[in-house]
Design an enzyme around this catalytic site. Structure first.
Site, mmCIF file in Angstrom:
data_model
loop_
_atom_site.group_PDB
_atom_site.id
_atom_site.type_symbol
_atom_site.label_atom_id
_atom_site.label_comp_id
_atom_site.label_asym_id
_atom_site.label_seq_id
_atom_site.Cartn_x
_atom_site.Cartn_y
_atom_site.Cartn_z
ATOM 1 N N CYS A 113 0.811 -1.225 0.000
ATOM 2 C CA CYS A 113 0.000 0.000 0.000
ATOM 3 C C CYS A 113 0.845 1.276 0.000
ATOM 4 C CB CYS A 113 -0.947 0.003 1.195
ATOM 5 S SG CYS A 113 -2.135 -1.343 1.137
ATOM 6 N N HIS A 248 -3.103 7.240 2.447
ATOM 7 C CA HIS A 248 -3.584 5.938 1.988
ATOM 8 C C HIS A 248 -4.921 5.678 2.675
ATOM 9 C CE1 HIS A 248 -3.943 1.795 1.114
ATOM 10 N NE2 HIS A 248 -3.644 1.375 2.324
ATOM 11 N N ASN A 278 -10.223 0.209 0.242
ATOM 12 C CA ASN A 278 -8.757 0.201 0.172
ATOM 13 C C ASN A 278 -8.331 -0.454 -1.142
ATOM 14 O OD1 ASN A 278 -6.021 -0.238 0.413
ATOM 15 N ND2 ASN A 278 -6.112 -1.064 2.500
HETATM 16 N N1 COA Z 1 -18.490 -7.806 10.125
HETATM 17 C C1 COA Z 1 -18.926 -8.071 11.351
HETATM 18 N N2 COA Z 1 -18.110 -8.360 12.361
HETATM 19 C C2 COA Z 1 -16.785 -8.387 12.106
HETATM 20 C C3 COA Z 1 -16.275 -8.115 10.840
HETATM 21 C C4 COA Z 1 -17.188 -7.820 9.808
HETATM 22 N N3 COA Z 1 -16.793 -7.556 8.556
HETATM 23 N N4 COA Z 1 -14.935 -8.200 10.884
HETATM 24 C C5 COA Z 1 -14.617 -8.512 12.153
HETATM 25 N N5 COA Z 1 -15.729 -8.623 12.885
HETATM 26 C C6 COA Z 1 -15.847 -8.946 14.298
HETATM 27 C C7 COA Z 1 -14.677 -9.744 14.802
HETATM 28 O O1 COA Z 1 -14.856 -11.112 14.486
HETATM 29 C C8 COA Z 1 -14.754 -9.482 16.279
HETATM 30 O O2 COA Z 1 -15.740 -10.315 16.828
HETATM 31 P P1 COA Z 1 -15.504 -11.066 18.225
HETATM 32 O O3 COA Z 1 -15.319 -9.970 19.218
HETATM 33 O O4 COA Z 1 -16.739 -11.849 18.382
HETATM 34 O O5 COA Z 1 -14.279 -11.874 18.008
HETATM 35 C C9 COA Z 1 -15.269 -8.060 16.361
HETATM 36 O O6 COA Z 1 -15.812 -7.767 15.073
HETATM 37 C C10 COA Z 1 -14.222 -7.019 16.665
HETATM 38 O O7 COA Z 1 -13.046 -7.360 15.989
HETATM 39 P P2 COA Z 1 -11.755 -6.496 16.103
HETATM 40 O O8 COA Z 1 -10.665 -7.179 15.370
HETATM 41 O O9 COA Z 1 -11.500 -6.109 17.524
HETATM 42 O O10 COA Z 1 -12.237 -5.178 15.346
HETATM 43 P P3 COA Z 1 -11.457 -3.864 15.160
HETATM 44 O O11 COA Z 1 -12.226 -2.777 15.772
HETATM 45 O O12 COA Z 1 -10.013 -3.995 15.514
HETATM 46 O O13 COA Z 1 -11.526 -3.657 13.574
HETATM 47 C C11 COA Z 1 -10.302 -3.939 11.559
HETATM 48 C C12 COA Z 1 -10.973 -4.647 12.734
HETATM 49 C C13 COA Z 1 -9.743 -5.010 10.622
HETATM 50 C C14 COA Z 1 -11.328 -3.101 10.828
HETATM 51 C C15 COA Z 1 -9.171 -3.031 12.081
HETATM 52 O O14 COA Z 1 -8.339 -3.756 12.944
HETATM 53 C C16 COA Z 1 -8.349 -2.439 10.987
HETATM 54 O O15 COA Z 1 -8.827 -1.663 10.186
HETATM 55 N N6 COA Z 1 -7.044 -2.752 10.947
HETATM 56 C C17 COA Z 1 -6.179 -2.227 9.911
HETATM 57 C C18 COA Z 1 -6.445 -2.975 8.641
HETATM 58 C C19 COA Z 1 -5.867 -2.309 7.459
HETATM 59 O O16 COA Z 1 -6.076 -1.150 7.261
HETATM 60 N N7 COA Z 1 -5.139 -3.075 6.658
HETATM 61 C C20 COA Z 1 -4.550 -2.578 5.471
HETATM 62 C C21 COA Z 1 -3.408 -1.701 5.818
HETATM 63 S S1 COA Z 1 -2.636 -1.127 4.378
#
Ligand code: COA
Length: 321
Positions: A113, A248, A278
């Protein structure tokens, strides 16, 4: 010699897929995706679309807007993580063929990215030796490598390409400074297997993206904040001098957390993640192209581009428009 962006273009798949459509086949909801990421929809490439076709469309528009003929290009640098072919030919060569850039060199660059930031600085540096115009593209079809059964990752990505034309001139400003950084100790946080290291994972196309979301999130906010501060310090500028930060587009919450750390309003960041999600190397040039079409960029504006992603890699570019 100064190097300016003189044309931009976008290549976006026709098919728009809103969150609600994903929720029909995945245990997710529009509410969860919007509240956790800011994403409402993404574009998904159809069978006749690929990284190279989207990149070519973006390139054609960028060249037309810059008034540069393909045969006048000296170099094409294409940043991608999802090339049409596993290793070769490069996507840049496919673009070179399709636009008729008969006098240009062409190569792909892999920095996930952060790819567009790396590509921009690479092309600018090459122009110091050969000042002919350069074409810089960020293009990805991430929807072809995500695991569509993994709700943690597949909802985050979309497909698209953005292109810019760089031209040398004596006009003040242009690309002023860049920071390129990497930390391979975090490489396991965001992985797409299928290369020579893991032959047992099968053909390249079968491998899917694996991500440790929380770790990537924390890394991204820190890298984003530090890059903006470092660029401004080097250029002896303050945040008050910056009209736009163009980040980004990975997650609206990464941008909001950085805004809090920098103590500036969200109105200083250009955001279009809601409609494109993204697109990896595509996000920053796509944002630039959209900003130009919306007449948000004016001569003399100072803007900061910031990228971060797998590798881990991160970096930024300060531009006086
Ligand atoms: N729909 C519904 N629930 C979802 C879900 C979706 N699409 N994706 C995850 N969940 C659930 C998880 O399973 C978890 O459930 P649980 O508590 O029962 O286990 C809950 O939501 C919370 O998960 P968590 O990982 O704590 O969420 P978060 O607030 O950290 O958000 C991301 C997850 C992936 C959105 C976040 O961590 C993120 O954006 N990270 C960076 C990713 C990124 O930008 N990558 C590219 C970089 S270039």
């Amino acid at each position: 010699m100064n190097v300016h962006i003189t044309g931009t273009g976008s290549g976006i798949p026709a098919r728009l897929v809103a969150n609600g459509e994903l929720a029909k086949t995945l245990d997710t909801s529009d509410e969860w995706i919007v509240s956790h990421t800011g994403i409402r929809a993404r574009r998904i490439a159809g069978p006749d679309e690929s990284t190279a076709t989207l990149a070519t469309a973006a390139a054609r528009t960028a060249l037309a807007r810059a008034g540069v003929k393909p045969e006048d290009l000296g170099i094409i640098v294409l940043a991608t993580s999802t090339p049409d072919y596993g290793a070769f030919p490069s996507c840049a060569c496919l673009v070179q063929r399709d636009i008729g850039a008969v006098n240009a060199g062409a190569f792909d660059l892999f920095a996930a990215c952060t790819g567009f930031i790396y590509a921009l600085e690479t092309a600018r540096s090459l122009m110091l030796r050969d000042p002919r115009p350069a074409l810089v593209i960020g293009a990805d079809v991430m929807t072809r490598i995500v695991d569509w059964k993994d709700r943690n990752t597949c909802v985050l990505f979309g497909d698209g390409a953005g292109a810019v034309v760089l031209q040398a001139s004596d006009r003040p400003g242009g690309l002023r400074d860049s920071i390129l950084r990497a930390d391979g100790t975090g490489s396991q946080h965001l992985v797409h297997e299928g290369g020579c290291r893991t032959p047992e994972s099968g053909p390249w196309q079968k491998a899917t993206l694996q991500m440790q979301g929380r770790q990537v999130f924390n890394f991204a906010v820190k890298a984003f904040d530090e890059t903006v501060r470092a660029l401004l310090a080097r250029e002896k500028l303050t945040l008050d001098d910056v009209r736009w930060i163009v980040p980004h587009q990975a997650n609206i919450r990464i941008i909001e957390a950085t805004a809090r750390r920098l103590d500036i309003g969200m109105d200083r960041f250009y955001v279009n993640i809601d409609e494109l999600a993204n697109t990896s190397a595509g996000t920053i040039p796509l944002a630039l192209d959209q900003m130009i079409r919306e007449e948000k960029l004016h001569s003399g504006d100072t803007i900061v581009l910031v990228g971060f992603g797998a590798g881990l890699t991160w970096g930024g570019t300060l531009i006086k428009w």
